[in-house]
Design a protein around this motif. Structure first.
Motif, PDB file in Angstrom:
ATOM      1  N   THR A  21       0.802  -1.207   0.000  1.00 32.64           N
ATOM      2  CA  THR A  21       0.000   0.000   0.000  1.00 32.64           C
ATOM      3  C   THR A  21       0.842   1.266   0.000  1.00 32.64           C
ATOM      4  O   THR A  21       0.292   2.361  -0.093  1.00 32.64           O
ATOM      5  N   GLN A  23       2.165   2.775   2.322  1.00 35.35           N
ATOM      6  CA  GLN A  23       1.860   3.716   3.388  1.00 35.35           C
ATOM      7  C   GLN A  23       2.951   3.701   4.455  1.00 35.35           C
ATOM      8  O   GLN A  23       3.374   2.652   4.910  1.00 35.35           O
ATOM      9  N   ASP A  26       2.489   3.580  11.053  1.00 35.06           N
ATOM     10  CA  ASP A  26       1.943   2.451  11.780  1.00 35.06           C
ATOM     11  C   ASP A  26       0.774   1.847  11.005  1.00 35.06           C
ATOM     12  O   ASP A  26      -0.229   2.506  10.741  1.00 35.06           O
ATOM     13  N   SER A  27       0.883   0.571  10.644  1.00 35.60           N
ATOM     14  CA  SER A  27      -0.160  -0.053   9.835  1.00 35.60           C
ATOM     15  C   SER A  27      -1.472  -0.211  10.584  1.00 35.60           C
ATOM     16  O   SER A  27      -2.490  -0.583   9.984  1.00 35.60           O
ATOM     17  N   TYR A  29      -3.135   2.209  11.496  1.00 33.67           N
ATOM     18  CA  TYR A  29      -3.947   3.329  11.010  1.00 33.67           C
ATOM     19  C   TYR A  29      -4.092   3.241   9.493  1.00 33.67           C
ATOM     20  O   TYR A  29      -3.628   4.091   8.743  1.00 33.67           O
ATOM     21  N   THR A  30      -4.733   2.184   9.022  1.00 36.09           N
ATOM     22  CA  THR A  30      -4.961   1.998   7.597  1.00 36.09           C
ATOM     23  C   THR A  30      -6.456   2.104   7.348  1.00 36.09           C
ATOM     24  O   THR A  30      -7.192   1.133   7.498  1.00 36.09           O
ATOM     25  N   MET A  34      -7.921   6.166   2.613  1.00 37.24           N
ATOM     26  CA  MET A  34      -6.548   6.468   2.233  1.00 37.24           C
ATOM     27  C   MET A  34      -6.302   6.120   0.768  1.00 37.24           C
ATOM     28  O   MET A  34      -6.832   5.146   0.234  1.00 37.24           O
ATOM     29  N   ASP A 104      -0.207   7.657   1.246  1.00 39.46           N
ATOM     30  CA  ASP A 104      -0.722   8.380   2.403  1.00 39.46           C
ATOM     31  C   ASP A 104      -0.086   7.850   3.682  1.00 39.46           C
ATOM     32  O   ASP A 104       0.081   6.627   3.861  1.00 39.46           O
ATOM     33  N   ASN A 106       0.224   6.676   7.444  1.00 43.08           N
ATOM     34  CA  ASN A 106      -0.664   6.022   8.403  1.00 43.08           C
ATOM     35  C   ASN A 106      -0.670   6.821   9.700  1.00 43.08           C
ATOM     36  O   ASN A 106       0.313   6.830  10.443  1.00 43.08           O
ATOM     37  N   ASN A 109      -6.802   9.366  13.222  1.00 42.41           N
ATOM     38  CA  ASN A 109      -7.679  10.315  12.531  1.00 42.41           C
ATOM     39  C   ASN A 109      -8.724  10.966  13.431  1.00 42.41           C
ATOM     40  O   ASN A 109      -9.604  11.672  12.926  1.00 42.41           O
TER      41      ASN A 109
END
Length: 342
Positions: A21, A23, A26-27, A29-30, A34, A104, A106, A109
Motif C-alpha cells: 500500500t 503507506q 503504523d499499519s 492506522y490503515t 486512504m 498516504d 498512516n 484520525n
C-alpha cells in the motif's frame, strides 16, 4: 525482513512501511479513505529513489466547518493524471524523472495531538531523504511539518502562506490548537522568521489584532482586496519585488510554501471546508508560483484543505494539482539553471 500475506510480500510491520500500500507509518492506522494512487502516476516510493517526494496526510479532524479534506490527497493525485507527461510550458521540464510518491501516511484520525505525535517523526525521516511535498488534509498539519522542517534545516524558516484566513487565532474555539492557530503557534515556538512571513489572499472576517498579527510581528500581508485586478507578472511586480527584497535582506533563508486552497475564490475552488468569497483567481496564484518558485530558496511545500465532497467538476482538485506541479517544475528548473526572469 519480509513476510508473505496473501501472496504479497510485505516488510515487517515494525519497520512501519508496507510495500503493498506504500503507506509510511503504523499499519494500525490503515483507513478506507486512504489513497492508493500516485501523483502524476509517478513511481511508488518503494521502487524508486528520487530527490523529490509526495506524501499524503489524510487528516481533517481539526476542521471548523465542512469536513472532507481527508479525501484531498486521493483527489489531487487523480486530478494530476490530466497533466499527462507533465512537461511545463514555461520551464520546459517534467517532474516525472525526479519524484516518487510515498502514498498516504498512516496516522490517527480522531485526535489532533495523537496525529501530530505520529506525524512529526515520520516527516523527519522523510526529510532526510527527500525534498517533500505534502498533500493535506486540513491546515493543522502544517504546524507539525514546520516543526520537522525547522529541525531538519537547523534554523527558523521563511514562509509563503496562501490563504483566505490568517490562521493566527490563539485558540481553536476554546481548544488549544486547530487548523486556525498554526501561524500563531509557529511564531510563538520560533519555527519561523517573523519578518519573512508573507501572507497572500487574506480576506476572512476577524478582529483587527488577529488579522494583522503577522504584520505586527514584522511580516507582510497582501490581502485579496489589494490583489484585485492584478494577475500578470507586470501587474503583480510590486508584490513580487517586495517578497524578493524581504528575503534578500534576510540572506535568502530556507523557505516553506503552504498553500490553503481556499485562498482561491469559491468560483475556482468550491471544494473546501471554509470558503470565502472575493478570493484569488487561479491565474494570480499561478503567476506568483511561476515567478517566485525558481527564485526563492524553497525547501518544502504543502497544499491543504481540498475537500472533494464539496467540489464541482474537479475544479478544486485540478487547481491543487496544477499548483503542486508548477512548484515541482519551478524547483527542478531552478536546480538546472541560473534563473533569469523573462
Amino acid at each position: 525482513m519480509t513476510r508473505n500475506i496473501g501472496g504479497v510480500a510485505r516488510m515487517n510491520i515494525a519497520k512501519g512501511f508496507t510495500t503493498a500500500t506504500r503507506q509510511f507509518g503504523d499499519s494500525a492506522y490503515t483507513f478506507a479513505f486512504m489513497a492508493n494512487n500516485t501523483f502524476l502516476k509517478a513511481d511508488q516510493a518503494a521502487g524508486k529513489k528520487s530527490p523529490f517526494s509526495i506524501a499524503g496526510i489524510p487528516f481533517d479532524g481539526a476542521t471548523t466547518n465542512r469536513p472532507g479534506a481527508r479525501f484531498g490527497p486521493r483527489s489531487i493525485r487523480d486530478a494530476s493524471h490530466m497533466l499527462c507527461d507533465a512537461t511545463h510550458p514555461d520551464f520546459n521540464v517534467s517532474p516525472l524523472k525526479y519524484i516518487n510518491d510515498q502514498g498516504d501516511l498512516n496516522l490517527p484520525n480522531t485526535s489532533l495531538a495523537d496525529m501530530r505525535k505520529k506525524l512529526e517523526p515520520l516527516a523527519a525521516e522523510l526529510l532526510k531523504k527527500h525534498h517533500m511535498i505534502w498533500l493535506g488534509g486540513d491546515h493543522s498539519v502544517t504546524l507539525s511539518l514546520l516543526r520537522a522542517q525547522r529541525a531538519h534545516v537547523g534554523r527558523p524558516l521563511a514562509v509563503i502562506h496562501f490563504d483566505a484566513h490568517c490562521d493566527t487565532w490563539e485558540d481553536h474555539f476554546s481548544e488549544p490548537s486547530g487548523h486556525g492557530t498554526w501561524v500563531y503557534e509557529a511564531v510563538q515556538e520560533g519555527l519561523v522568521i517573523p519578518e519573512c512571513f508573507t501572507q497572500i489572499g487574506i480576506r476572512s472576517p476577524g478582529e483587527k489584532r488577529t488579522l494583522e498579527y503577522v504584520a505586527d510581528q514584522g511580516g507582510a500581508i497582501h490581502t485579496a482586496r489589494q490583489l484585485r485586478g492584478r494577475e500578470n507578472p507586470e501587474q503583480l511586480k510590486e508584490v513580487l519585488d517586495s517578497i524578493l527584497n524581504r528575503h534578500k535582506q534576510h540572506g535568502n533563508p530556507p523557505t516553506y510554501l503552504t498553500l490553503d486552497i481556499d485562498c482561491l475564490d469559491p468560483a475556482y475552488a468550491p471544494g473546501t471546508g471554509t470558503p470565502e468569497i472575493g478570493g484569488m483567481s487561479t491565474r494570480q496564484v499561478m503567476t506568483i508560483l511561476e515567478e517566485l518558485g525558481p527564485r526563492l530558496n524553497f525547501v518544502g511545500m504543502d497544499c491543504v484543505e481540498v475537500s472533494p465532497p464539496f467540489d464541482h467538476s474537479e475544479l478544486t482538485s485540478q487547481a491543487a494539482a496544477g499548483f503542486v506541479w508548477t512548484y515541482l517544475c519551478a524547483r527542478i528548473f531552478a536546480g538546472m539553471n541560473t534563473y533569469t526572469p523573462p
